[in-house]
Structures are given as C-alpha cells and as structure tokens.
Design a protein around this motif. Structure first.
Motif, PDB file in Angstrom:
ATOM      1  N   MET A   1       0.852  -1.303  -0.025  1.00  0.00           N
ATOM      2  CA  MET A   1      -0.176   0.114  -0.083  1.00  0.00           C
ATOM      3  C   MET A   1       0.764   1.226  -0.055  1.00  0.00           C
ATOM      4  SD  MET A   1      -2.723  -1.138   2.711  1.00  0.00           S
ATOM      5  CE  MET A   1      -3.930   0.337   2.348  1.00  0.00           C
ATOM      6  N   ALA A   2       0.408   2.414  -0.673  1.00  0.00           N
ATOM      7  CA  ALA A   2       1.429   3.533  -0.797  1.00  0.00           C
ATOM      8  C   ALA A   2       1.436   4.354   0.757  1.00  0.00           C
ATOM      9  CB  ALA A   2       0.529   4.425  -1.939  1.00  0.00           C
ATOM     10  N   GLN A   3       2.115   5.212   0.799  1.00  0.00           N
ATOM     11  CA  GLN A   3       2.342   5.754   2.118  1.00  0.00           C
ATOM     12  C   GLN A   3       1.227   7.054   2.262  1.00  0.00           C
ATOM     13  OE1 GLN A   3       6.995   6.408   1.388  1.00  0.00           O
ATOM     14  NE2 GLN A   3       6.376   7.406   3.038  1.00  0.00           N
ATOM     15  N   ASP A   4       0.518   7.355   1.235  1.00  0.00           N
ATOM     16  CA  ASP A   4      -0.653   8.433   1.215  1.00  0.00           C
ATOM     17  C   ASP A   4      -1.763   7.896   1.786  1.00  0.00           C
ATOM     18  OD1 ASP A   4      -1.016   7.264  -0.893  1.00  0.00           O
ATOM     19  OD2 ASP A   4      -1.297   9.098  -1.966  1.00  0.00           O
ATOM     20  N   HIS A   5      -1.874   6.417   2.294  1.00  0.00           N
ATOM     21  CA  HIS A   5      -3.239   5.683   2.567  1.00  0.00           C
ATOM     22  C   HIS A   5      -3.636   6.177   4.127  1.00  0.00           C
ATOM     23  CE1 HIS A   5      -3.410   2.485  -0.639  1.00  0.00           C
ATOM     24  NE2 HIS A   5      -3.356   3.734  -1.143  1.00  0.00           N
ATOM     25  N   ARG A   6      -4.571   6.204   4.524  1.00  0.00           N
ATOM     26  CA  ARG A   6      -5.256   6.804   5.664  1.00  0.00           C
ATOM     27  C   ARG A   6      -5.571   5.487   6.370  1.00  0.00           C
ATOM     28  NH1 ARG A   6      -9.942  10.245   4.671  1.00  0.00           N
ATOM     29  NH2 ARG A   6      -8.406  12.043   4.391  1.00  0.00           N
ATOM     30  N   LEU A   7      -5.273   5.434   7.708  1.00  0.00           N
ATOM     31  CA  LEU A   7      -5.551   4.540   8.661  1.00  0.00           C
ATOM     32  C   LEU A   7      -6.360   5.100   9.803  1.00  0.00           C
ATOM     33  CD1 LEU A   7      -3.308   1.573  10.164  1.00  0.00           C
ATOM     34  CD2 LEU A   7      -4.247   3.292  11.649  1.00  0.00           C
ATOM     35  N   LEU A   8      -7.450   4.367  10.348  1.00  0.00           N
ATOM     36  CA  LEU A   8      -8.041   4.642  11.492  1.00  0.00           C
ATOM     37  C   LEU A   8      -7.914   3.731  12.848  1.00  0.00           C
ATOM     38  CD1 LEU A   8     -10.330   6.313  12.996  1.00  0.00           C
ATOM     39  CD2 LEU A   8     -11.784   4.730  12.355  1.00  0.00           C
ATOM     40  N   THR A   9      -7.142   4.292  13.684  1.00  0.00           N
ATOM     41  CA  THR A   9      -6.847   3.355  14.981  1.00  0.00           C
ATOM     42  C   THR A   9      -8.117   3.755  15.895  1.00  0.00           C
ATOM     43  OG1 THR A   9      -5.567   2.671  16.620  1.00  0.00           O
ATOM     44  CG2 THR A   9      -5.277   4.943  15.693  1.00  0.00           C
ATOM     45  N   ILE A  10      -8.560   2.592  16.533  1.00  0.00           N
ATOM     46  CA  ILE A  10      -9.583   2.825  17.481  1.00  0.00           C
ATOM     47  C   ILE A  10      -9.062   1.996  18.753  1.00  0.00           C
ATOM     48  CG2 ILE A  10     -12.140   2.349  18.160  1.00  0.00           C
ATOM     49  CD1 ILE A  10     -12.305   1.645  15.071  1.00  0.00           C
ATOM     50  N   GLN A  11      -8.951   2.834  19.693  1.00  0.00           N
ATOM     51  CA  GLN A  11      -8.702   2.345  21.278  1.00  0.00           C
ATOM     52  C   GLN A  11      -8.632   3.626  22.106  1.00  0.00           C
ATOM     53  OE1 GLN A  11      -4.276   1.217  21.248  1.00  0.00           O
ATOM     54  NE2 GLN A  11      -4.348   1.812  18.982  1.00  0.00           N
ATOM     55  N   ASP A  12      -8.492   3.098  23.522  1.00  0.00           N
ATOM     56  CA  ASP A  12      -8.438   4.385  24.528  1.00  0.00           C
ATOM     57  C   ASP A  12      -7.371   5.157  24.345  1.00  0.00           C
ATOM     58  OD1 ASP A  12      -6.612   3.491  27.011  1.00  0.00           O
ATOM     59  OD2 ASP A  12      -6.672   1.915  25.798  1.00  0.00           O
ATOM     60  N   ILE A  13      -7.398   6.286  25.153  1.00  0.00           N
ATOM     61  CA  ILE A  13      -6.187   7.252  25.371  1.00  0.00           C
ATOM     62  C   ILE A  13      -6.037   7.477  26.537  1.00  0.00           C
ATOM     63  CG2 ILE A  13      -7.740   9.130  25.020  1.00  0.00           C
ATOM     64  CD1 ILE A  13      -5.049  10.529  23.485  1.00  0.00           C
ATOM     65  N   SER A  14      -4.853   7.205  27.269  1.00  0.00           N
ATOM     66  CA  SER A  14      -4.522   7.588  28.757  1.00  0.00           C
ATOM     67  C   SER A  14      -3.596   8.883  28.507  1.00  0.00           C
ATOM     68  CB  SER A  14      -3.576   6.624  29.283  1.00  0.00           C
ATOM     69  OG  SER A  14      -4.313   5.463  29.396  1.00  0.00           O
ATOM     70  N   CYS A  15      -4.169  10.009  29.158  1.00  0.00           N
ATOM     71  CA  CYS A  15      -3.463  11.030  28.864  1.00  0.00           C
ATOM     72  C   CYS A  15      -1.857  11.300  29.430  1.00  0.00           C
ATOM     73  CB  CYS A  15      -4.093  12.488  29.744  1.00  0.00           C
ATOM     74  SG  CYS A  15      -5.821  12.571  29.439  1.00  0.00           S
ATOM     75  N   VAL A  16      -1.403  10.382  30.339  1.00  0.00           N
ATOM     76  CA  VAL A  16      -0.002  10.002  30.810  1.00  0.00           C
ATOM     77  C   VAL A  16       0.075   8.698  30.752  1.00  0.00           C
ATOM     78  CG1 VAL A  16       1.588  10.293  32.306  1.00  0.00           C
ATOM     79  CG2 VAL A  16       0.042  12.432  31.973  1.00  0.00           C
ATOM     80  N   GLY A  17       1.074   8.091  30.332  1.00  0.00           N
ATOM     81  CA  GLY A  17       1.328   6.734  30.250  1.00  0.00           C
ATOM     82  C   GLY A  17       1.613   6.208  28.836  1.00  0.00           C
ATOM     83  N   GLN A  18       2.697   5.692  28.506  1.00  0.00           N
ATOM     84  CA  GLN A  18       2.860   5.396  26.981  1.00  0.00           C
ATOM     85  C   GLN A  18       2.266   3.989  26.581  1.00  0.00           C
ATOM     86  OE1 GLN A  18       6.919   5.890  28.140  1.00  0.00           O
ATOM     87  NE2 GLN A  18       7.401   7.387  26.494  1.00  0.00           N
ATOM     88  N   CYS A  19       0.990   4.118  26.133  1.00  0.00           N
ATOM     89  CA  CYS A  19       0.183   2.949  25.845  1.00  0.00           C
ATOM     90  C   CYS A  19      -0.850   3.543  24.875  1.00  0.00           C
ATOM     91  CB  CYS A  19      -0.313   2.240  26.715  1.00  0.00           C
ATOM     92  SG  CYS A  19      -1.461   3.449  28.032  1.00  0.00           S
ATOM     93  N   SER A  20      -1.557   2.737  24.089  1.00  0.00           N
ATOM     94  CA  SER A  20      -2.774   2.919  23.355  1.00  0.00           C
ATOM     95  C   SER A  20      -2.554   3.999  22.431  1.00  0.00           C
ATOM     96  CB  SER A  20      -3.936   3.154  24.429  1.00  0.00           C
ATOM     97  OG  SER A  20      -3.861   4.361  25.148  1.00  0.00           O
ATOM     98  N   LEU A  21      -3.423   5.024  22.448  1.00  0.00           N
ATOM     99  CA  LEU A  21      -3.303   5.980  21.208  1.00  0.00           C
ATOM    100  C   LEU A  21      -2.101   6.810  21.534  1.00  0.00           C
ATOM    101  CD1 LEU A  21      -7.082   7.259  20.758  1.00  0.00           C
ATOM    102  CD2 LEU A  21      -5.421   6.012  19.238  1.00  0.00           C
ATOM    103  N   THR A  22      -1.569   7.121  22.762  1.00  0.00           N
ATOM    104  CA  THR A  22      -0.385   7.985  22.827  1.00  0.00           C
ATOM    105  C   THR A  22       0.817   7.546  22.196  1.00  0.00           C
ATOM    106  OG1 THR A  22       0.032   7.211  24.979  1.00  0.00           O
ATOM    107  CG2 THR A  22      -1.420   9.345  24.711  1.00  0.00           C
ATOM    108  N   VAL A  23       0.689   5.937  22.012  1.00  0.00           N
ATOM    109  CA  VAL A  23       1.696   5.220  21.354  1.00  0.00           C
ATOM    110  C   VAL A  23       1.317   5.208  19.741  1.00  0.00           C
ATOM    111  CG1 VAL A  23       2.652   2.930  20.970  1.00  0.00           C
ATOM    112  CG2 VAL A  23       2.504   3.924  23.201  1.00  0.00           C
ATOM    113  N   ALA A  24       0.093   4.704  19.464  1.00  0.00           N
ATOM    114  CA  ALA A  24      -0.246   4.392  17.991  1.00  0.00           C
ATOM    115  C   ALA A  24      -0.030   5.651  17.292  1.00  0.00           C
ATOM    116  CB  ALA A  24      -1.752   4.185  18.066  1.00  0.00           C
ATOM    117  N   LEU A  25      -0.521   6.800  17.649  1.00  0.00           N
ATOM    118  CA  LEU A  25      -0.314   7.827  16.800  1.00  0.00           C
ATOM    119  C   LEU A  25       1.004   8.474  16.569  1.00  0.00           C
ATOM    120  CD1 LEU A  25      -2.013  10.183  15.281  1.00  0.00           C
ATOM    121  CD2 LEU A  25      -2.119  11.410  17.478  1.00  0.00           C
TER     122      LEU A  25
END
Length: 280
Positions: A1-25
C-alpha cells in the motif's frame, strides 16, 4: 500500500502513560502513514502498576455520532487498527468497518488487547472474549499474545514449556474463528529467545529476537502500532512482525536502568531506528 493511505486506529487514550493512542498515533505517523483516531475512552493515566488510581470517561455514545459525521463529510479509511475497547463498543466498530471503509479491500488489523499473563484485564468479564471474537472474525490480521489467544479459543493457557504443535494448534483455531492472517506474539521455545509466529493460513513462519531481562508496560501497543505502520508501508506480515519486534527491543533498551520511567518504554528515542528499518 502507498504511503498516502489513511488508517483509523480505535482504542483508549491515557493522557499520561505510554500506551494505546499516545503510542499508536506517533508511531504510525513516524512510519509515514496518515493516522486518524477514534478514542474509545479517556483516562487520566493508564491502569497499570505504578499509578494508584485514575479517572475514566467512556466514549461509546460518541462513536455512532462520529461515524454519522464522517459519512456526511465523505471521510473514509484504507485501513483500521483496533486496540483496547469495551464490549459495548464492538458492534459500533463492526459498523465502522462496513461504513467507513474506502473500499472492500480496506485492511483490518485487530489487536485483541484484553489479557496477559494468564488473566483478563480488570473490567473484562468472562464473556468478553466471545465478543472480541466477533472482531477477530473480521480481521485481516489478528495480533494476540498467548493469553489472549487462549481466551479467544477457550483453551488452557500454557505459560511455558509448550511445543511447536501447541502453537500451530492455536494458530489453526484463530484461523477457524475467521482471521485471515495470524501473528501470535510472545512465542518462546528457548529461554533466551522471544518472538512471533506468523501465519497466512498456508504456512507458519517465525521471527525470534533476544529476550531482555525486563517486562515493561505498553510494549504490546508499541508492537501492534509498529506492525500496522510497517504493513501499510508495503512490508510483508513477517517483515512487519520482525520490524515491530526489533523496535520494541530497541525501545526497551532505551528505558532499561531508568526506574523513574515505570509507566512505559521510551519508544520516542527508538523512532530513528524504526524509520531506518522501513527504508531498507
């Protein structure tokens, strides 16, 4: 797949703590992939060891509203990557898979983040794996650890001392649930090695790396995010699994010795390594 494709990630976000969306994004973005996000919940900090308490806001009710707006705006996605979600959110996610896909070939990556070390995470009841199996049935790639695979299949969890036949039986069971490709993490046949078993339903391949003398929070999320980003950069499943595993190891090495950094791994310091691997 090309680099300009768009991915949606669905998960929680912890404001502090390196996990879930603060890692994925940041990791998916570092891979050169446009990342859209859908937070399943918002927490002040993650629920792992080291924090005494946390705030929690469930966002289930927002999911259909957000999807409706995306449909109005003609916003769609080439790929989906799910992480920690609740039972009530799974029907909404299945709806998003159908209605927000740019094409019938949109890639669905499911990390069934629900258990580790033989136990379900706090807040998940015994029926939750049956609901998670509904996401697995739609997955092009499913990324469970051995505990999660065992719960999905209703089989006994074996912590160590298992053989290749056990892993292959587990993989076959996950394919039977509907997953097209299976990546089981945390596989080990030797005490000094740790890795992943990768199957496309026809053949099983392995990738092993050194086992570090430490266990750190959030490494599963780092792995899944790097896998998703690598896959969308055109890497094969085995290549993506190896890049993700080595990136986790590099992130852990950057964190070893810093006891104050109990809440995650310093993946940011290993991002140059990830970028270089993707360019090869």
């Amino acid at each position: 797949m090309a680099q300009d494709h768009r991915l949606l990630t669905i998960q929680d976000i912890s404001c502090v703590g390196q996990c879930s969306l603060t890692v994925a994004l940041p990791i998916i973005s570092a891979c050169g992939i446009e990342a859209g996000i859908l937070p399943s919940s918002v927490l002040s900090n993650h629920t792992g060891k080291g924090f005494s308490a946390w705030t929690f806001r469930d966002l289930t009710d927002e999911m259909p509203k957000i999807l409706d707006q995306w449909i109005k705006e003609k916003i769609d996605f080439d790929a989906f990557y799910t992480g920690y979600v609740s039972k009530a959110q799974i029907p909404h996610i299945l709806d998003i898979f159908k209605k927000a896909a740019r094409s019938s070939g949109a890639v669905k990556i499911v990390d069934p983040a629900m258990a580790d070390n033989g136990k379900l995470y706090a807040g998940f009841d015994a029926d939750f794996p049956k609901e998670m199996a509904k996401l697995v049935a739609e997955a092009d790639y499913v990324l469970p650890n051995l505990t999660e695979a065992s719960f999905l299949l209703g089989q006994e969890y074996i912590e160590s001392g298992y053989d290749q036949a056990y892993i292959e039986k587990t993989i076959a069971g996950l394919h039977k649930l509907g997953a097209k490709n299976v990546v089981i993490t945390g596989v080990s046949y030797k005490p000094s090695k740790l890795g992943a078993a990768v199957s496309d339903g026809k053949k099983i391949e392995y990738y092993f790396h050194e086992r570090l003398p430490a266990a750190m929070h959030g490494t599963g999320d780092v792995y899944a995010s790097a896998f998703a980003g690598s896959l969308l950069r055109g890497k094969s499943a085995l290549e993506a699994a190896s890049i993700a595993a080595d990136f986790v190891v590099e992130s852990m090495k950057k964190t070893l010795g810093d006891d104050s950094h109990f809440y995650g791994v310093k993946f940011e310091k290993a991002i140059p390594y990830l970028v270089n691997r993707l360019e090869k």
